[in-house]
Design a protein around this motif. Structure first.
Motif, PDB file in Angstrom:
ATOM      1  N   PRO A 135       8.167  -3.968  -1.743  1.00 19.90           N
ATOM      2  CA  PRO A 135       6.942  -4.715  -2.073  1.00 19.90           C
ATOM      3  C   PRO A 135       5.894  -3.908  -2.838  1.00 19.90           C
ATOM      4  N   MET A 136       6.288  -3.386  -4.001  1.00 17.50           N
ATOM      5  CA  MET A 136       5.299  -2.732  -4.849  1.00 17.50           C
ATOM      6  C   MET A 136       4.217  -3.747  -5.226  1.00 17.50           C
ATOM      7  N   LEU A 137       3.039  -3.249  -5.537  1.00 17.07           N
ATOM      8  CA  LEU A 137       1.921  -4.148  -5.839  1.00 17.07           C
ATOM      9  C   LEU A 137       2.276  -5.126  -6.948  1.00 17.07           C
ATOM     10  N   ALA A 138       3.033  -4.651  -7.943  1.00 17.51           N
ATOM     11  CA  ALA A 138       3.407  -5.518  -9.058  1.00 17.51           C
ATOM     12  C   ALA A 138       4.357  -6.632  -8.654  1.00 17.51           C
TER      13      ALA A 138
ATOM     14  N   VAL B 207       4.208  -8.199  -5.447  1.00 19.56           N
ATOM     15  CA  VAL B 207       3.523  -9.159  -4.578  1.00 19.56           C
ATOM     16  C   VAL B 207       2.225  -9.690  -5.179  1.00 19.56           C
ATOM     17  N   ARG B 208       1.758  -9.087  -6.268  1.00 16.83           N
ATOM     18  CA  ARG B 208       0.541  -9.550  -6.926  1.00 16.83           C
ATOM     19  C   ARG B 208       0.806  -9.793  -8.409  1.00 16.83           C
ATOM     20  N   GLY B 209      -0.063 -10.556  -9.035  1.00 15.80           N
ATOM     21  CA  GLY B 209       0.066 -10.820 -10.457  1.00 15.80           C
ATOM     22  C   GLY B 209      -0.322  -9.622 -11.306  1.00 15.80           C
ATOM     23  N   ARG B 210       0.016  -9.684 -12.599  1.00 17.92           N
ATOM     24  CA  ARG B 210      -0.265  -8.562 -13.498  1.00 17.92           C
ATOM     25  C   ARG B 210      -1.752  -8.295 -13.630  1.00 17.92           C
ATOM     26  N   ALA B 211      -2.556  -9.354 -13.590  1.00 19.77           N
ATOM     27  CA  ALA B 211      -4.004  -9.174 -13.717  1.00 19.77           C
ATOM     28  C   ALA B 211      -4.559  -8.395 -12.528  1.00 19.77           C
ATOM     29  N   VAL B 212      -4.061  -8.677 -11.320  1.00 14.00           N
ATOM     30  CA  VAL B 212      -4.514  -7.952 -10.129  1.00 14.00           C
ATOM     31  C   VAL B 212      -4.120  -6.487 -10.219  1.00 14.00           C
ATOM     32  N   VAL B 213      -2.888  -6.246 -10.642  1.00 14.23           N
ATOM     33  CA  VAL B 213      -2.421  -4.859 -10.792  1.00 14.23           C
ATOM     34  C   VAL B 213      -3.273  -4.136 -11.833  1.00 14.23           C
TER      35      VAL B 213
ATOM     36  N   GLN C 223       0.818  -1.204   0.000  1.00 13.87           N
ATOM     37  CA  GLN C 223       0.000   0.000   0.000  1.00 13.87           C
ATOM     38  C   GLN C 223       0.860   1.265   0.000  1.00 13.87           C
ATOM     39  N   ASN C 224       2.152   1.115  -0.184  1.00 15.63           N
ATOM     40  CA  ASN C 224       3.076   2.240  -0.049  1.00 15.63           C
ATOM     41  C   ASN C 224       2.716   3.430  -0.928  1.00 15.63           C
TER      42      ASN C 224
END
Length: 306
Positions: A211-214, A216-222, A151-152
């Motif tokens: 830990p940017m969203l990309a 820790v999460r997959g590309r579809a989530v981003v 969430q940074n």
């Protein structure tokens, strides 16, 4: 007897022009330029016309110093990871054009200078907001959130919203609903602006443990999160129409540019779920164009009779 010869540091042996360029680079001029794009149009909206050119210049100078200070502090704090990332490997603290001490002193000089300048040339509220903006970017984002949570950029991005408030208060000396709406627009715009960039540099962020969203999460989530924030950004921008109130120029640009921005985020998501070339930088650059057009409309609309 052998005498050891000390090799001068790169920062000691470069010329004045290169040193000055290094200091300028430390302020992150591209980020600073984008923040200032939001300042002047808001001043025009607050004044309902063209404010004093001296006041505009004073606010822009103070805002540039404030944003430059935050950027320089960020480079100083992140110098340990910047050298491992392709996007930041040419920053002056990595190349040795500046020493950490030089960068830290420069950061404090800009921070103090911007505060004093805004207090003397605008008002204490604008100067105080500038201090809060620096604090948010340096302490809340860089020191606290950036390396700890996905969430940074969401909460750390609040720092980039303050130029809107500073521009408004430099004219009026107070705050009202209009600047807070535009504050929210920039706040909601920041994730769909920055997350595509983090998709491109995912490997860099992963390597340095950010830990940017990309990461820790997959590309579809981003991609999906980018869509949701883009829709929220455009919806928030339309709140200004009845509140300000804004005319047909702002309304049309907000709808057309906003629709295009949303389309590009959907396009990114569709490519991401098909695992094809997602072209995240298209959304990154498009988000800058969108915000620039929106705030251009903020500045033009009060000058037109309709």
């Amino acid at each position: 007897m052998d005498v050891a010869i000390q090799t001068p540091r790169p920062s000691d042996r470069i010329g004045f022009r290169r040193k000055a360029a290094a200091y300028f680079s430390l302020t992150k001029p591209r980020v600073m330029e984008l923040l200032l794009v939001t300042t002047v149009p808001v001043m025009i909206l607050a004044y309902d016309g063209i404010p004093s050119l001296w006041l505009i210049a004073a606010t822009v100078i103070g805002g540039a110093m404030s944003a430059g200070s935050a950027g320089a502090f960020n480079c100083y704090i992140d110098r340990d990871i910047d050298k491992h990332m392709k996007r930041t490997e040419n920053r002056p603290l990595v190349t040795g054009e500046l020493t950490p001490r030089e960068a830290l002193v420069f950061s404090w000089v800009l921070a103090i200078g911007s505060t004093v300048w805004l207090a003397l040339t605008t008002n204490l509220l604008a100067a105080s907001l500038s201090v809060v903006a620096i604090f948010f970017y340096v302490v809340v984002y860089t020191l606290w959130l950036k390396r700890r949570t996905e969430q940074n950029i969401i909460w750390g991005g609040i720092a980039g919203c303050f130029p809107v408030l500073i521009g408004w208060t430099s004219v009026t000396g107070s705050l009202s609903w209009e600047p807070w709406i535009l504050f929210a627009v920039v706040f909601l715009w920041t994730p769909p602006h920055y997350w595509p960039l983090s998709m491109k540099y995912r490997a860099d962020y992963k390597e340095v443990g950010v830990p940017m969203l990309a990461v820790v999460r997959g590309r579809a989530v981003v991609g999906l999160q980018t869509i949701l924030y883009a829709w929220a950004t455009v919806a928030c921008s339309l709140l200004l129409v009845p509140v300000a109130p804004m005319g047909i120029t702002y309304t049309a640009i907000a709808l057309v540019a906003g629709g295009w921005f949303i389309y590009e985020t959907h396009r990114l998501y569709n490519r991401a779920i098909r695992d094809s070339d997602a072209s995240p930088m298209r959304v990154f650059h498009g988000s800058i164009t969108y915000l620039s057009l929106l705030f251009l409309a903020v500045g033009i609309d009060p000058l037109l009779p309709f």
